[in-house]
Design an enzyme around this catalytic site. Structure first.
Site, PDB file in Angstrom:
ATOM      1  N   GLY A   7      26.387   7.021   0.488  1.00 37.71           N
ATOM      2  CA  GLY A   7      26.837   6.299  -0.703  1.00 37.71           C
ATOM      3  C   GLY A   7      27.574   5.001  -0.439  1.00 37.71           C
ATOM      4  O   GLY A   7      28.328   4.533  -1.290  1.00 37.71           O
ATOM      5  N   ASN A  36      14.209   6.695  14.434  1.00 36.74           N
ATOM      6  CA  ASN A  36      14.517   8.025  13.918  1.00 36.74           C
ATOM      7  C   ASN A  36      13.313   8.933  14.206  1.00 36.74           C
ATOM      8  O   ASN A  36      12.185   8.599  13.879  1.00 36.74           O
ATOM      9  CB  ASN A  36      14.793   7.921  12.411  1.00 36.74           C
ATOM     10  CG  ASN A  36      15.162   9.257  11.795  1.00 36.74           C
ATOM     11  OD1 ASN A  36      14.340  10.155  11.694  1.00 36.74           O
ATOM     12  ND2 ASN A  36      16.404   9.372  11.370  1.00 36.74           N
ATOM     13  N   CYS A  84      16.400  16.686   7.517  1.00 36.36           N
ATOM     14  CA  CYS A  84      15.631  16.402   6.300  1.00 36.36           C
ATOM     15  C   CYS A  84      15.489  17.678   5.470  1.00 36.36           C
ATOM     16  O   CYS A  84      14.980  18.680   5.970  1.00 36.36           O
ATOM     17  CB  CYS A  84      14.251  15.853   6.657  1.00 36.36           C
ATOM     18  SG  CYS A  84      13.233  15.624   5.185  1.00 36.36           S
TER      19      CYS A  84
HETATM   20  C1  SIN Z   1      15.270  12.674   5.300  1.00 38.75           C
HETATM   21  O1  SIN Z   1      15.915  13.257   4.448  1.00 38.75           O
HETATM   22  O2  SIN Z   1      15.537  12.805   6.498  1.00 38.75           O
HETATM   23  C2  SIN Z   1      14.134  11.772   4.941  1.00 38.75           C
HETATM   24  C3  SIN Z   1      13.662  11.919   3.550  1.00 38.75           C
HETATM   25  C4  SIN Z   1      12.237  12.367   3.487  1.00 38.75           C
HETATM   26  O3  SIN Z   1      11.331  11.691   4.038  1.00 38.75           O
HETATM   27  O4  SIN Z   1      11.969  13.415   2.866  1.00 38.75           O
END
Ligand code: SIN
Length: 304
Positions: free
Chosen positions: A244, A99, A130
């Site tokens: 979920g 990712n 994110c």
């Molecule tokens: C994400 O929501 O893509 C990752 C979560 C984060 O690290 O804030």
């Protein structure tokens, strides 16, 4: 044998049950706890060009039927990821999907360019979604033109499958899905977390340092199902469902609305073996019903 393997772009995955980014670290944390052969793909914690410390605590809060997080993409940066995290990851029998995120479009291109020839990486998931970072993050999948342009730039750097991870926090997720398909994505993954908030009424302060965060877990499954259903009708590339998923029943719902695969996320925090259990249950279900996975995908019956 009933067939549960899937293909995304040029890569075959032995089964359609993956673990979602940010819920499974870099997999070594789960060594000895899970049977990696039963996990179709490990999607790594996000990797960025430079290391990031993430957000200040508190950055997790448990809600009635889910979890709020504001982690902020902490990670070791692409160089240390290659040196420190890939040696273990490449020993696994699961597929490895890295990712990737960035503050700018150029960051996505640079990270994928660094990783493309690293042995053991099967595909990339482009994190356009994110909600917890001030720059980048969700902005890349809130605008169709930007999402298409970033995807097209990354496409030039790799022949490996590109999976674009979309946010549900937009007016039309299918507009964004079509744009990244146009930009050259091989698949979509959806949904990332929904923006949410919780308040401590005793102190009158927000529960998270960043005030809002991303809601995941069973609370968001009905929303995820509706978004995945919408996407599956709007694009011709495969959709990997997230949102979920706790058990085989949840996974079956997503297959029936058209998802080719699912990612188990928040459930890993309660039961690290959840994804492997769903794979075993799926195999048994297909055997009992004498079905292949392809018989289930998109098999939803809608009257009228
Ligand atoms: C994400 O929501 O893509 C990752 C979560 C984060 O690290 O804030």
């Amino acid at each position: 044998m009933n067939e549960i393997a899937i293909r995304i772009g040029s890569v075959e995955f032995a089964n359609p049950i993956m673990v979602a980014s940010g819920t499974f670290g870099y997999a070594e944390e789960f060594d000895g706890l899970v049977d990696f052969r039963e996990i179709g793909a490990v999607v790594t914690k996000t990797v960025t060009l430079e290391p990031r410390p993430g957000n200040a605590p508190p950055r997790i809060y448990e809600t009635a039927a889910g979890m709020l997080n504001s982690i902020g993409l902490p990670n070791v940066g692409v160089k240390d990821f290659i040196d420190q995290k890939m040696p273990f990851l490449r020993t696994l029998q699961s597929r490895i999907v890295v990712n990737v995120a960035g503050v700018t479009a150029k960051d996505y291109v640079a990270v994928v360019a660094c990783l493309d020839s690293v042995p053991g990486i099967d595909a990339f998931e482009l994190n356009y979604s994110c909600p917890n970072v001030k720059q980048g993050g969700m902005s890349f999948s809130s605008n169709a033109q930007i999402a298409e342009a970033v995807t097209a730039s990354v496409r030039k750097e790799t022949k490996k499958p590109l999976i674009a991870k979309l946010t549900p926090n937009v007016t039309s997720i299918s507009d964004i899905g079509r744009a990244v398909e146009q930009g050259g994505a091989d698949a979509l993954s959806a949904i990332n977390t929904l923006v949410g908030m919780a308040v401590d009424v005793r102190t009158r302060k927000p529960r998270l340092s960043t005030i809002t965060g991303g809601l995941s877990g069973p609370a968001i499954k009905p929303i995820a199902l509706a978004k995945v259903y919408e996407l599956c009708k709007s694009v011709s590339i495969p959709v990997v469902a997230i949102g979920g998923i706790m058990n085989l029943h949840d996974a079956l719902e997503f297959f029936m609305v058209g998802a080719i695969a699912v990612q188990v996320g928040t459930a890993n925090f309660m039961n690290p073996g959840c994804a492997a259990e769903i794979t075993r249950d799926l195999r048994c279900y297909c055997q009992q019903q004498d079905l292949n996975l392809s018989d289930l995908i998109g098999s939803l019956e809608v009257d009228g």
